[in-house]
Design an enzyme around this catalytic site. Structure first.
Site, PDB file in Angstrom:
ATOM      1  N   ARG A  91       0.944  -1.272  -0.142  1.00  0.00           N
ATOM      2  CA  ARG A  91       0.156   0.114   0.172  1.00  0.00           C
ATOM      3  C   ARG A  91       1.063   1.073   0.288  1.00  0.00           C
ATOM      4  O   ARG A  91       1.722   1.293   0.600  1.00  0.00           O
ATOM      5  CB  ARG A  91      -0.760   0.017   1.177  1.00  0.00           C
ATOM      6  CG  ARG A  91      -2.166  -0.455   1.232  1.00  0.00           C
ATOM      7  CD  ARG A  91      -2.706  -0.577   2.495  1.00  0.00           C
ATOM      8  NE  ARG A  91      -2.251  -1.170   3.712  1.00  0.00           N
ATOM      9  CZ  ARG A  91      -1.808  -0.661   4.681  1.00  0.00           C
ATOM     10  NH1 ARG A  91      -1.828   0.735   4.228  1.00  0.00           N
ATOM     11  NH2 ARG A  91      -1.203  -0.507   5.688  1.00  0.00           N
ATOM     12  N   TYR A 231      -1.227  -3.058  -6.693  1.00  0.00           N
ATOM     13  CA  TYR A 231      -1.331  -4.362  -5.629  1.00  0.00           C
ATOM     14  C   TYR A 231      -1.982  -4.058  -5.030  1.00  0.00           C
ATOM     15  O   TYR A 231      -3.270  -2.801  -4.064  1.00  0.00           O
ATOM     16  CB  TYR A 231       0.276  -4.103  -5.164  1.00  0.00           C
ATOM     17  CG  TYR A 231       0.859  -4.824  -4.257  1.00  0.00           C
ATOM     18  CD1 TYR A 231       1.312  -5.898  -4.465  1.00  0.00           C
ATOM     19  CD2 TYR A 231       0.399  -5.137  -2.783  1.00  0.00           C
ATOM     20  CE1 TYR A 231       1.582  -7.005  -3.464  1.00  0.00           C
ATOM     21  CE2 TYR A 231       0.630  -5.645  -1.886  1.00  0.00           C
ATOM     22  CZ  TYR A 231       1.627  -6.735  -2.648  1.00  0.00           C
ATOM     23  OH  TYR A 231       1.657  -7.636  -1.654  1.00  0.00           O
ATOM     24  N   LYS A 240      -9.565  -2.131   2.239  1.00  0.00           N
ATOM     25  CA  LYS A 240      -9.534  -0.920   2.437  1.00  0.00           C
ATOM     26  C   LYS A 240     -10.256   0.189   2.045  1.00  0.00           C
ATOM     27  O   LYS A 240     -10.910   0.721   3.034  1.00  0.00           O
ATOM     28  CB  LYS A 240      -7.449  -0.242   2.062  1.00  0.00           C
ATOM     29  CG  LYS A 240      -7.231  -1.833   2.883  1.00  0.00           C
ATOM     30  CD  LYS A 240      -7.435  -2.968   4.166  1.00  0.00           C
ATOM     31  CE  LYS A 240      -6.947  -3.660   4.857  1.00  0.00           C
ATOM     32  NZ  LYS A 240      -5.872  -3.840   5.411  1.00  0.00           N
ATOM     33  N   HIS A 260     -10.646  -2.698  11.642  1.00  0.00           N
ATOM     34  CA  HIS A 260      -9.524  -2.792  10.734  1.00  0.00           C
ATOM     35  C   HIS A 260      -9.186  -4.164  11.348  1.00  0.00           C
ATOM     36  O   HIS A 260      -8.301  -4.098  13.124  1.00  0.00           O
ATOM     37  CB  HIS A 260      -8.272  -1.864  10.477  1.00  0.00           C
ATOM     38  CG  HIS A 260      -7.121  -3.250   9.718  1.00  0.00           C
ATOM     39  ND1 HIS A 260      -5.717  -2.516  10.466  1.00  0.00           N
ATOM     40  CD2 HIS A 260      -7.168  -3.882   9.306  1.00  0.00           C
ATOM     41  CE1 HIS A 260      -5.168  -3.242   9.310  1.00  0.00           C
ATOM     42  NE2 HIS A 260      -5.419  -4.041   8.602  1.00  0.00           N
ATOM     43  N   SER A 282      -1.532  -3.115  10.085  1.00  0.00           N
ATOM     44  CA  SER A 282      -0.955  -4.363   9.049  1.00  0.00           C
ATOM     45  C   SER A 282       0.113  -5.386   9.955  1.00  0.00           C
ATOM     46  O   SER A 282       1.338  -4.885  10.046  1.00  0.00           O
ATOM     47  CB  SER A 282      -1.039  -3.973   8.300  1.00  0.00           C
ATOM     48  OG  SER A 282      -2.268  -2.638   7.908  1.00  0.00           O
ATOM     49  N   CYS A 284       0.815  -6.980  11.845  1.00  0.00           N
ATOM     50  CA  CYS A 284       0.799  -7.878  12.813  1.00  0.00           C
ATOM     51  C   CYS A 284       0.220  -8.519  13.786  1.00  0.00           C
ATOM     52  O   CYS A 284       0.132  -8.729  14.977  1.00  0.00           O
ATOM     53  CB  CYS A 284       0.544  -6.462  13.971  1.00  0.00           C
ATOM     54  SG  CYS A 284       1.554  -5.108  13.557  1.00  0.00           S
ATOM     55  N   ASP A 307      -9.415  -9.871   8.742  1.00  0.00           N
ATOM     56  CA  ASP A 307      -8.787  -8.511   8.047  1.00  0.00           C
ATOM     57  C   ASP A 307      -9.897  -7.257   8.469  1.00  0.00           C
ATOM     58  O   ASP A 307      -9.113  -6.399   8.917  1.00  0.00           O
ATOM     59  CB  ASP A 307      -8.621  -8.710   7.287  1.00  0.00           C
ATOM     60  CG  ASP A 307      -7.262  -7.425   7.222  1.00  0.00           C
ATOM     61  OD1 ASP A 307      -6.211  -6.896   6.977  1.00  0.00           O
ATOM     62  OD2 ASP A 307      -7.369  -6.406   5.337  1.00  0.00           O
ATOM     63  N   ARG A 400       2.333 -11.858  -0.434  1.00  0.00           N
ATOM     64  CA  ARG A 400       1.397 -12.370   0.463  1.00  0.00           C
ATOM     65  C   ARG A 400       0.589 -13.433  -0.502  1.00  0.00           C
ATOM     66  O   ARG A 400       1.019 -13.936  -1.900  1.00  0.00           O
ATOM     67  CB  ARG A 400       0.298 -10.932   0.026  1.00  0.00           C
ATOM     68  CG  ARG A 400       0.468 -10.404   0.563  1.00  0.00           C
ATOM     69  CD  ARG A 400      -0.129  -9.113   1.759  1.00  0.00           C
ATOM     70  NE  ARG A 400       0.427  -8.197   2.197  1.00  0.00           N
ATOM     71  CZ  ARG A 400      -0.486  -8.182   3.721  1.00  0.00           C
ATOM     72  NH1 ARG A 400      -1.250  -8.592   3.678  1.00  0.00           N
ATOM     73  NH2 ARG A 400       0.314  -7.546   4.623  1.00  0.00           N
ATOM     74  N   ARG A 431       3.288  -3.925  17.715  1.00  0.00           N
ATOM     75  CA  ARG A 431       4.370  -4.222  17.868  1.00  0.00           C
ATOM     76  C   ARG A 431       4.997  -3.727  19.063  1.00  0.00           C
ATOM     77  O   ARG A 431       5.824  -2.262  18.216  1.00  0.00           O
ATOM     78  CB  ARG A 431       5.223  -4.694  16.590  1.00  0.00           C
ATOM     79  CG  ARG A 431       4.769  -5.449  15.578  1.00  0.00           C
ATOM     80  CD  ARG A 431       5.492  -5.302  14.163  1.00  0.00           C
ATOM     81  NE  ARG A 431       4.878  -6.880  13.242  1.00  0.00           N
ATOM     82  CZ  ARG A 431       5.868  -8.168  13.500  1.00  0.00           C
ATOM     83  NH1 ARG A 431       6.923  -8.295  13.748  1.00  0.00           N
ATOM     84  NH2 ARG A 431       4.731  -9.029  12.408  1.00  0.00           N
TER      85      ARG A 431
HETATM   86  P1  GTP Z   1      -1.897  -7.382   7.249  1.00  0.00           P
HETATM   87  O1  GTP Z   1      -3.046  -8.793   6.534  1.00  0.00           O
HETATM   88  O2  GTP Z   1      -1.487  -7.049   7.003  1.00  0.00           O
HETATM   89  O3  GTP Z   1      -3.522  -6.879   7.828  1.00  0.00           O
HETATM   90  O4  GTP Z   1      -1.537  -8.496   8.682  1.00  0.00           O
HETATM   91  P2  GTP Z   1      -2.007  -8.782   9.850  1.00  0.00           P
HETATM   92  O5  GTP Z   1      -2.370  -8.112  10.939  1.00  0.00           O
HETATM   93  O6  GTP Z   1      -2.631  -9.646   9.539  1.00  0.00           O
HETATM   94  O7  GTP Z   1      -0.923  -9.924   9.997  1.00  0.00           O
HETATM   95  P3  GTP Z   1       0.082 -11.142   9.929  1.00  0.00           P
HETATM   96  O8  GTP Z   1      -1.245 -12.075  10.502  1.00  0.00           O
HETATM   97  O9  GTP Z   1      -0.229 -11.839   8.522  1.00  0.00           O
HETATM   98  O10 GTP Z   1       0.929 -11.437  11.243  1.00  0.00           O
HETATM   99  C1  GTP Z   1       2.494 -10.492  10.188  1.00  0.00           C
HETATM  100  C2  GTP Z   1       3.666 -11.076  10.514  1.00  0.00           C
HETATM  101  O11 GTP Z   1       2.838 -11.430  11.988  1.00  0.00           O
HETATM  102  C3  GTP Z   1       3.826 -12.927  10.337  1.00  0.00           C
HETATM  103  O12 GTP Z   1       5.224 -12.834   9.744  1.00  0.00           O
HETATM  104  C4  GTP Z   1       3.631 -14.206  11.244  1.00  0.00           C
HETATM  105  O13 GTP Z   1       4.784 -14.634  11.617  1.00  0.00           O
HETATM  106  C5  GTP Z   1       4.293 -12.577  12.533  1.00  0.00           C
HETATM  107  N1  GTP Z   1       3.733 -12.837  13.382  1.00  0.00           N
HETATM  108  C6  GTP Z   1       1.817 -13.459  13.923  1.00  0.00           C
HETATM  109  N2  GTP Z   1       1.434 -13.504  14.902  1.00  0.00           N
HETATM  110  C7  GTP Z   1       2.773 -13.238  15.590  1.00  0.00           C
HETATM  111  C8  GTP Z   1       3.032 -14.013  17.142  1.00  0.00           C
HETATM  112  O14 GTP Z   1       2.096 -13.942  17.448  1.00  0.00           O
HETATM  113  N3  GTP Z   1       4.409 -13.553  17.512  1.00  0.00           N
HETATM  114  C9  GTP Z   1       5.358 -13.236  16.373  1.00  0.00           C
HETATM  115  N4  GTP Z   1       6.044 -13.453  16.802  1.00  0.00           N
HETATM  116  N5  GTP Z   1       5.130 -12.824  15.245  1.00  0.00           N
HETATM  117  C10 GTP Z   1       3.978 -13.741  14.561  1.00  0.00           C
HETATM  118  C1  SPV Z   2      -2.591  -4.195   5.450  1.00  0.00           C
HETATM  119  O1  SPV Z   2      -1.663  -3.716   4.954  1.00  0.00           O
HETATM  120  O2  SPV Z   2      -3.758  -4.232   6.482  1.00  0.00           O
HETATM  121  C2  SPV Z   2      -2.832  -4.869   4.500  1.00  0.00           C
HETATM  122  C3  SPV Z   2      -2.759  -5.618   3.297  1.00  0.00           C
HETATM  123  O3  SPV Z   2      -4.136  -6.183   5.367  1.00  0.00           O
HETATM  124  S1  SPV Z   2      -3.502  -4.949   2.299  1.00  0.00           S
HETATM  125  O4  SPV Z   2      -5.013  -5.881   1.541  1.00  0.00           O
HETATM  126  O5  SPV Z   2      -2.428  -4.149   0.843  1.00  0.00           O
HETATM  127  O6  SPV Z   2      -3.967  -3.746   2.334  1.00  0.00           O
HETATM  128 MN    MN Z   3      -4.707  -5.562   6.471  1.00  0.00          MN
END
Ligand code: GTP
Ligand code: SPV
Ligand code: MN
Length: 621
Positions: A91, A231, A240, A260, A282, A284, A307, A400, A431
């Site tokens: 994004r 993308y 979004k 979100h 995102s 996290c 999401d 992704r 984080r």
């Molecule tokens: P968006 O799709 O961008 O909104 O992200 P999301 O919030 O769905 O994050 P996602 O679950 O895809 O995790 C992102 C990264 O954080 C990945 O590389 C995971 O492996 C890492 N991660 C997720 N949960 C944990 C956790 O409990 N501990 C740690 N250390 N890393 C984590």
């Molecule tokens: C985010 O960045 O929070 C995502 C990926 O879930 S995107 O759809 O590119 O916004």
């Molecule tokens: Mn997201």
């Protein structure tokens, strides 16, 4: 009823542009398509029906164009890899605009341009921008078609990659078009172009995109104008752009919330179920928590969404959550059989798109963290030969997967309920290597809104720009609130006032990302996060012990089930402690943050400010 139009249409009003597919009997849609075609001048128009035949035809076309690489049918059936332009991998927040009538309405967290001026800037960019390309018209619905208030959108795009992604991520196609036609339903208009017209005979590149990008929202007229990027969140306009930025504006007008958030159903060993929604910025951990595999015996976790959640007060005074999407667009790196076995099982079922992952010699995908050992030979996300000695990442950090939700082996049966499911708990997170404890319960809703308003996180690769910088991200919505952030915080209070107070979800703040001095995570995370959810659900039931502190209720370390983790008492203490010295440093940052939000004569709600005053007094007291 709709009419079938043969390959070359008799609709001269489309200026003799050949039309494929069924033109919906929807007057406003037809007029808009005509207007966009006159501006963008495509070589053909295609009304998408969402059928398997359409998927087949478009994936064949994209393979022939070099945009998609078909993966091994044995390993990843009906699945594809795509490599984007290296400058189009996330994004683009600094190119994202909320074009409300006044800057005051967009507020200090959004880029604002006057809507008339933005349209004057963008119209020449769109003029002829689809020359030599097909213009696809995608009718879609965010949330169930059977919802009490179905939320329709139409995306016009010149990217077939967007069309097949929308097949996975949304309810789209013929059934939606018919439902829209039946009531001449209003819809969010999304116009998307990669911004690369083709001259006659000019050959295309695998990932066309214009270096100049605009992701623009016109909330008052429910329009999205996206230009220059193919993308994810920049181009799949239901996600979004509609479900969060425009959705948050609609929700404010209509008394609901677009957030979100992941959605998860958790059942304890006694058989009681809880619905938990979670807002983390995102990359996290939303997708991972949505599909967690609990490491505590007797617990069952089922996914509802990963999401976005739309939250609405229901007739019984509870808050109901809907996942408006039908797929997951999830972060690939770090996903493995250990961290997220359910995601790994989902992709084995196929029907998926992988973007910017590495490719193995036998036609499978790979990314950092998938396996303990790195493969000897790969093709990296840019298409270059790769070995562990190459010295660069094989997959892009924001690589992704796009996978259909209904392939999730732990999908909750309530996932498709037209008007959603009542929520028991809301968790915020981010984080933070220091300061924020593993888990903290808000004293009440208003305190919870304060915690959400102060959310902060290190930035990630999900957005273009610096990674690892701590920034405030209220309710994980910083890049997605479609109006003034102070009004957004007030809306959280207003929606609660419309529900029955004792039926409101409890609010918690979690942090899986505390680090030791060497930069290692203190908490194992992933499936072990159920240990925190165990405490959270026992708090809701009134069965867990907690210690009251100035920041909220922290777990009594003896009452957090860490059996078998081998955590040092000292580490557990660090994770669950209120640290006055760290908070004394945090408070001025929160104060500065709040001050920075008070623009245009708007104010952080008094009740939320009062929470900061109370915290300051307690910490300094
Ligand atoms: P968006 O799709 O961008 O909104 O992200 P999301 O919030 O769905 O994050 P996602 O679950 O895809 O995790 C992102 C990264 O954080 C990945 O590389 C995971 O492996 C890492 N991660 C997720 N949960 C944990 C956790 O409990 N501990 C740690 N250390 N890393 C984590
Ligand atoms: C985010 O960045 O929070 C995502 C990926 O879930 S995107 O759809 O590119 O916004
Ligand atoms: Mn997201």
């Amino acid at each position: 009823m709709s009419q079938t139009v043969p390959d070359t249409t008799e609709l001269t009003s489309y200026d003799d542009i050949p039309v494929r597919g069924v033109v919906p009997e929807h007057a406003a849609l037809r007029a808009w398509v005509r207007e966009v075609a006159a501006l963008t001048k495509p070589a053909a128009i295609e009304f998408c029906d969402g059928s398997p035949q359409e998927w087949q035809r478009l994936t064949d076309l994209l393979v022939a164009a070099g945009t998609l690489i078909q993966l091994s049918p044995q390993r990843k059936p009906n699945s594809f890899l795509t490599r984007t332009d290296p400058d189009d991998t996330a994004r683009v927040e600094n190119r994202t605009f909320i074009c409300a009538p006044t800057q005051a309405e967009a507020g200090p967290t959004n880029h604002w341009v006057d809507p008339t001026q933005m349209k004057q800037t963008m119209t020449p960019l769109y003029d002829g921008c689809m020359r030599g390309r097909t213009m696809y018209v995608i009718p879609y619905c965010m949330g169930s078609l059977q919802a009490s208030h179905p939320q329709f959108g139409v995306e016009i795009t010149d990217s077939a990659y967007v069309v097949i992604s929308m097949h996975i991520m949304t309810r789209m196609g013929a059934a939606v078009a018919e439902a829209m036609a039946a009531t001449q339903a209003s819809f969010v208009r999304g116009l998307h172009s990669v911004g690369v017209p083709l001259a006659p005979g000019e050959s295309d590149v695998p990932w066309p995109c214009n270096p100049e990008k605009y992701i623009c929202h016109f909330p008052q007229t429910r329009e999205i104008w996206s230009y220059g990027s193919g993308y994810g969140g920049n181009s799949l306009l239901g996600k979004k752009c509609f479900a969060l930025r425009i959705g948050s504006v609609i929700g404010r007008e209509e008394g609901w919330m677009a957030e979100h958030m992941l959605l998860l159903k958790l059942t304890n060993p006694q058989g009681r179920s809880f619905v938990i929604v979670g807002a983390f910025p995102s990359a996290c951990g939303k997708t991972n928590l949505a599909m967690l595999q609990p490491t505590l015996p007797g617990w069952k976790a089922e996914a509802l969404g990963d999401d976005i959640a739309w939250l609405r007060p229901g007739p019984d005074g509870r808050l109901y959550a809907v996942n408006p999407e039908t797929g997951m667009f999830g972060v690939a790196p770090g996903t493995s059989d250990e961290t997220n076995p359910n995601a790994m099982a989902m992709m084995v079922r196929g029907n998926s798109i992988f973007t910017n992952t590495a490719l193995t010699p036998d036609g499978d995908i790979w990314w950092e963290g998938m396996t303990p050992e790195q493969p000897e030979h790969l093709t990296d996300w840019r298409g270059f030969p790769w070995t562990p000695r190459t010295g660069v990442r094989a997959a892009h950090p924001n690589a992704r997967y796009t996978m259909p939700m209904d392939q999730c082996p732990v999908l909750a049966p309530e996932y498709d309920l037209p008007d959603g499911i009542p929520v028991d708990a809301i968790i915020f997170g981010g984080r933070r290597p220091t300061t924020i404890p593993l888990v903290n319960q808000a004293r009440d809703w208003t305190h919870g809104v304060f915690l959400g308003a102060t959310c902060s996180s290190e930035t990630t690769a999900a957005a273009a720009g610096a990674v690892g910088v701590v920034r405030r991200d209220p309710m994980a919505m910083l890049p997605f609130i479609g109006y003034h952030v102070a009004d957004y915080l007030q809306h959280w209070l207003d929606v609660a006032a419309a529900t029955t107070p004792d039926k409101l979800p409890a609010i918690f703040y979690v942090n899986w990302f505390r680090k030791d001095a060497d930069g290692h995570f203190l908490w194992p995370g992933f499936g072990d996060n159920v240990r925190v959810l165990d405490w959270i659900t026992r708090r809701i039931e009134g069965r867990a012990k907690a210690v009251e502190t100035p920041i909220g209720w922290l777990p009594d370390p003896d009452d957090l089930d860490v059996a078998g983790l081998g955590l040092d008492a000292d580490v557990l203490d660090q994770l669950t402690r209120y640290d006055p010295a760290a908070w004394a440093k945090e408070i001025p940052l929160v104060e500065q943050w709040f001050d920075s939000l008070e623009t245009d004569g708007k104010h952080i709600p008094d009740e939320v400010r009062a929470q900061l005053d109370r915290l300051r007094a307690a910490v300094n007291g």
